[in-house]
Design an enzyme around this catalytic site. Structure first.
Site, PDB file in Angstrom:
ATOM      1  N   CYS A 130       0.857  -1.147  -0.126  1.00  0.00           N
ATOM      2  CA  CYS A 130       0.016  -0.142   0.068  1.00  0.00           C
ATOM      3  C   CYS A 130       0.837   1.394  -0.031  1.00  0.00           C
ATOM      4  O   CYS A 130       0.374   2.350  -0.236  1.00  0.00           O
ATOM      5  CB  CYS A 130      -0.904   0.083   1.111  1.00  0.00           C
ATOM      6  SG  CYS A 130      -2.071  -1.464   1.124  1.00  0.00           S
ATOM      7  N   HIS A 175      -3.259   7.319   1.681  1.00  0.00           N
ATOM      8  CA  HIS A 175      -3.729   6.000   1.350  1.00  0.00           C
ATOM      9  C   HIS A 175      -5.090   5.482   2.001  1.00  0.00           C
ATOM     10  O   HIS A 175      -5.161   5.928   3.081  1.00  0.00           O
ATOM     11  CB  HIS A 175      -2.627   5.020   1.665  1.00  0.00           C
ATOM     12  CG  HIS A 175      -3.143   3.750   1.509  1.00  0.00           C
ATOM     13  ND1 HIS A 175      -3.687   3.205   0.635  1.00  0.00           N
ATOM     14  CD2 HIS A 175      -3.417   2.668   2.587  1.00  0.00           C
ATOM     15  CE1 HIS A 175      -4.020   1.813   0.608  1.00  0.00           C
ATOM     16  NE2 HIS A 175      -3.835   1.384   2.007  1.00  0.00           N
ATOM     17  N   ASN A 189     -10.178   0.108  -0.423  1.00  0.00           N
ATOM     18  CA  ASN A 189      -8.560  -0.084  -0.506  1.00  0.00           C
ATOM     19  C   ASN A 189      -8.004  -0.429  -1.485  1.00  0.00           C
ATOM     20  O   ASN A 189      -8.126  -1.794  -1.780  1.00  0.00           O
ATOM     21  CB  ASN A 189      -8.000  -0.563   0.701  1.00  0.00           C
ATOM     22  CG  ASN A 189      -6.695  -0.719   1.111  1.00  0.00           C
ATOM     23  OD1 ASN A 189      -5.865  -0.329   0.105  1.00  0.00           O
ATOM     24  ND2 ASN A 189      -6.061  -1.114   2.091  1.00  0.00           N
TER      25      ASN A 189
HETATM   26  O1  UT7 Z   1      -3.877  -0.958   3.356  1.00  0.00           O
HETATM   27  C1  UT7 Z   1      -2.940  -1.576   4.293  1.00  0.00           C
HETATM   28  C2  UT7 Z   1      -3.276  -1.119   5.765  1.00  0.00           C
HETATM   29  N1  UT7 Z   1      -4.761  -1.690   6.006  1.00  0.00           N
HETATM   30  C3  UT7 Z   1      -5.218  -1.286   7.174  1.00  0.00           C
HETATM   31  O2  UT7 Z   1      -4.891  -0.037   7.497  1.00  0.00           O
HETATM   32  C4  UT7 Z   1      -6.638  -2.016   7.761  1.00  0.00           C
HETATM   33  C5  UT7 Z   1      -6.594  -1.833   9.255  1.00  0.00           C
HETATM   34  N2  UT7 Z   1      -7.597  -2.330   9.942  1.00  0.00           N
HETATM   35  C6  UT7 Z   1      -8.839  -2.052   9.770  1.00  0.00           C
HETATM   36  O3  UT7 Z   1      -9.244  -1.168   9.107  1.00  0.00           O
HETATM   37  C7  UT7 Z   1      -9.815  -2.678  10.966  1.00  0.00           C
HETATM   38  O4  UT7 Z   1      -9.131  -3.435  11.908  1.00  0.00           O
HETATM   39  C8  UT7 Z   1     -10.869  -3.606  10.121  1.00  0.00           C
HETATM   40  C9  UT7 Z   1     -11.932  -2.844   9.392  1.00  0.00           C
HETATM   41  C10 UT7 Z   1     -10.019  -4.643   9.284  1.00  0.00           C
HETATM   42  C11 UT7 Z   1     -11.713  -4.402  11.220  1.00  0.00           C
HETATM   43  O5  UT7 Z   1     -12.071  -3.471  12.038  1.00  0.00           O
HETATM   44  P1  UT7 Z   1     -12.124  -3.644  13.635  1.00  0.00           P
HETATM   45  O6  UT7 Z   1     -12.966  -2.660  14.286  1.00  0.00           O
HETATM   46  O7  UT7 Z   1     -10.674  -3.854  13.997  1.00  0.00           O
HETATM   47  O8  UT7 Z   1     -12.966  -5.283  14.014  1.00  0.00           O
HETATM   48  P2  UT7 Z   1     -12.373  -6.529  14.337  1.00  0.00           P
HETATM   49  O9  UT7 Z   1     -11.444  -7.174  13.448  1.00  0.00           O
HETATM   50  O10 UT7 Z   1     -11.842  -6.282  16.054  1.00  0.00           O
HETATM   51  O11 UT7 Z   1     -13.605  -7.403  14.469  1.00  0.00           O
HETATM   52  C12 UT7 Z   1     -14.865  -6.934  15.251  1.00  0.00           C
HETATM   53  C13 UT7 Z   1     -15.657  -8.215  15.035  1.00  0.00           C
HETATM   54  C14 UT7 Z   1     -15.309  -9.376  15.148  1.00  0.00           C
HETATM   55  O12 UT7 Z   1     -16.355 -10.477  15.655  1.00  0.00           O
HETATM   56  P3  UT7 Z   1     -16.201 -10.621  17.194  1.00  0.00           P
HETATM   57  O13 UT7 Z   1     -14.848 -11.505  17.164  1.00  0.00           O
HETATM   58  O14 UT7 Z   1     -16.316  -9.578  18.024  1.00  0.00           O
HETATM   59  O15 UT7 Z   1     -17.725 -11.527  17.396  1.00  0.00           O
HETATM   60  C15 UT7 Z   1     -15.225 -10.022  13.683  1.00  0.00           C
HETATM   61  O16 UT7 Z   1     -15.361 -11.351  13.431  1.00  0.00           O
HETATM   62  O17 UT7 Z   1     -16.346  -7.927  13.663  1.00  0.00           O
HETATM   63  C16 UT7 Z   1     -16.395  -9.126  12.870  1.00  0.00           C
HETATM   64  N3  UT7 Z   1     -16.124  -8.993  11.612  1.00  0.00           N
HETATM   65  C17 UT7 Z   1     -17.032  -8.766  10.742  1.00  0.00           C
HETATM   66  N4  UT7 Z   1     -18.481  -8.737  10.928  1.00  0.00           N
HETATM   67  C18 UT7 Z   1     -19.256  -8.310   9.733  1.00  0.00           C
HETATM   68  C19 UT7 Z   1     -14.944  -8.848  10.955  1.00  0.00           C
HETATM   69  N5  UT7 Z   1     -15.233  -8.649   9.594  1.00  0.00           N
HETATM   70  C20 UT7 Z   1     -16.666  -8.532   9.545  1.00  0.00           C
HETATM   71  C21 UT7 Z   1     -17.327  -8.190   8.422  1.00  0.00           C
HETATM   72  N6  UT7 Z   1     -18.712  -8.256   8.527  1.00  0.00           N
HETATM   73  N7  UT7 Z   1     -16.852  -7.850   7.049  1.00  0.00           N
END
Ligand code: UT7
Length: 321
Positions: A114, A248, A278
């Protein structure tokens, strides 16, 4: 005489096919509400089966050349940033070079995921600064959809395909504007937090993108705000001197927190991720082209470009448009 790079033009290309969050939720345990709330993404573009990274790159490059009033025959360097090359080798940049009808100079790829566009911009700018290039094409192009695990809701909803390009022209150092400076960084200790679990040497497969989202999020805000602070300091500038931050596009919350951390109004942040998601190395030139095209970015504006990605890699560039 010493030289520097002026951004003569920019251009972008997005594949036609739009995939909305609603459409994803038909086959995946996700929802429009979750994706919008946690990321800010509403939809993304996905390349057609026969559309390769080089095809997207050529279209963006042609648009940038037209916008800059530069002929393909004037280009003596192509630096293309991608994590999704057409083939393992040769470099996708050489395919772009051939498609543009260019038979001189050099063309090669840069791999910084990225952050690829910032790395590529830095490399091309240095070629111009030492007098090795006069007119360079810097391209970020990705078909990241090809390396997604479409059954993994934690990653597949986050990405999209696209390409963006800028044309750099060599000008005398004393001339107003251009690329003021760039800082790039990497720290390979974190590579397993965001990586592809395949490759020619390790598994002989292409593999899929894997990410520990929460960890990456934390590092992204810290690293991008620190490199922005460093580059502003290096140039004796304050955050308020910036007209636009062209970041980005990974997550709206990352963009807002980074801006807040350096004390910049979120109104100065160019956001395209709601429609593009992204697009990895393509996201900055895509956002730049949109904001230049709709008149937000004007001649003389001071821009900061910044990114963070797999590696980890990160970096920022200060540009007087
Ligand atoms: O370009 C390179 C750099 N990349 C980035 O900068 C990405 C950085 N990270 C992020 O943008 C965020 O961490 C994410 C968008 C990937 C995730 O958001 P989050 O608030 O950190 O969520 P999480 O991973 O802690 O997940 C929270 C909950 C989980 O469920 P439980 O374990 O709490 O029951 C996940 O399983 O949300 C669940 N979850 C989803 N639910 C519905 C994860 N993905 C999804 C989804 N739809 N697509």
């Amino acid at each position: 005489m010493s030289f520097k790079s002026k951004l003569a033009g920019c251009g972008a290309y997005l594949p036609e096919r739009v995939i909305t969050n609603h459409e994803l939720s038909e086959t995946l345990d996700t929802s429009d509400e979750w994706i919008q709330q946690r990321t800010g993404i509403s939809e993304r573009r996905i390349a057609a089966k026969n559309e390769l990274t080089s095809d997207l790159a050529v279209k963006a490059a042609r648009a940038a050349l037209k916008h800059g009033g530069v002929l393909a025959s004037e280009i003596d360097l192509i630096v293309l940033a991608t994590a999704t090359p057409d083939k393992t080798f040769p470099a996708t940049a050489t395919k772009v070079q051939a498609d543009l009808g260019i038979t001189r100079g050099a063309a090669f790829d840069i791999q910084a995921v990225c952050t690829g566009f910032i790395y590529a911009l830095n490399v091309a700018d240095n070629f111009i600064r030492v007098g090795q290039s006069n007119n360079a094409l810097v391209i970020g192009a990705e078909t990241i959809s090809r390396i997604l695990d479409w059954e993994d809701r934690r990653t597949s909803v986050l990405f999209g395909d696209g390409a963006g390009a800028v044309v750099l022209r060599s000008v005398p150092e004393a001339e107003f504007g251009g690329i003021l400076s760039t800082q790039i960084r990497s720290d390979g200790r974190y590579q397993n937090l965001l990586h592809v679990d395949g490759g020619p040497s390790s598994t002989m497969t292409v593999g899929h993108l894997r990410m520990e989202g929460k960890e990456v999020f934390r590092h992204a805000v810290t690293n991008m705000s620190s490199v922005l602070e460093d580059i502003l300091k290096e140039n004796e500038l304050e955050p308020n001197d910036l007209d636009w931050l062209v970041p980005h596009q990974a997550n709206r919350r990352i963009l807002e927190r980074t801006a807040k951390k350096i004390g910049l109004s979120t109104e100065k942040v160019v956001v395209t991720l709601d429609r593009h998601a992204n697009t990895s190395a393509a996201s900055i030139p895509l956002a730049l082209t949109e904001a230049v095209g709709d008149g937000r970015i004007k001649a003389g504006d001071l821009l900061a470009l910044e990114a963070m990605g797999g590696g980890f890699t990160w970096g920022a560039s200060l540009v007087r448009w």
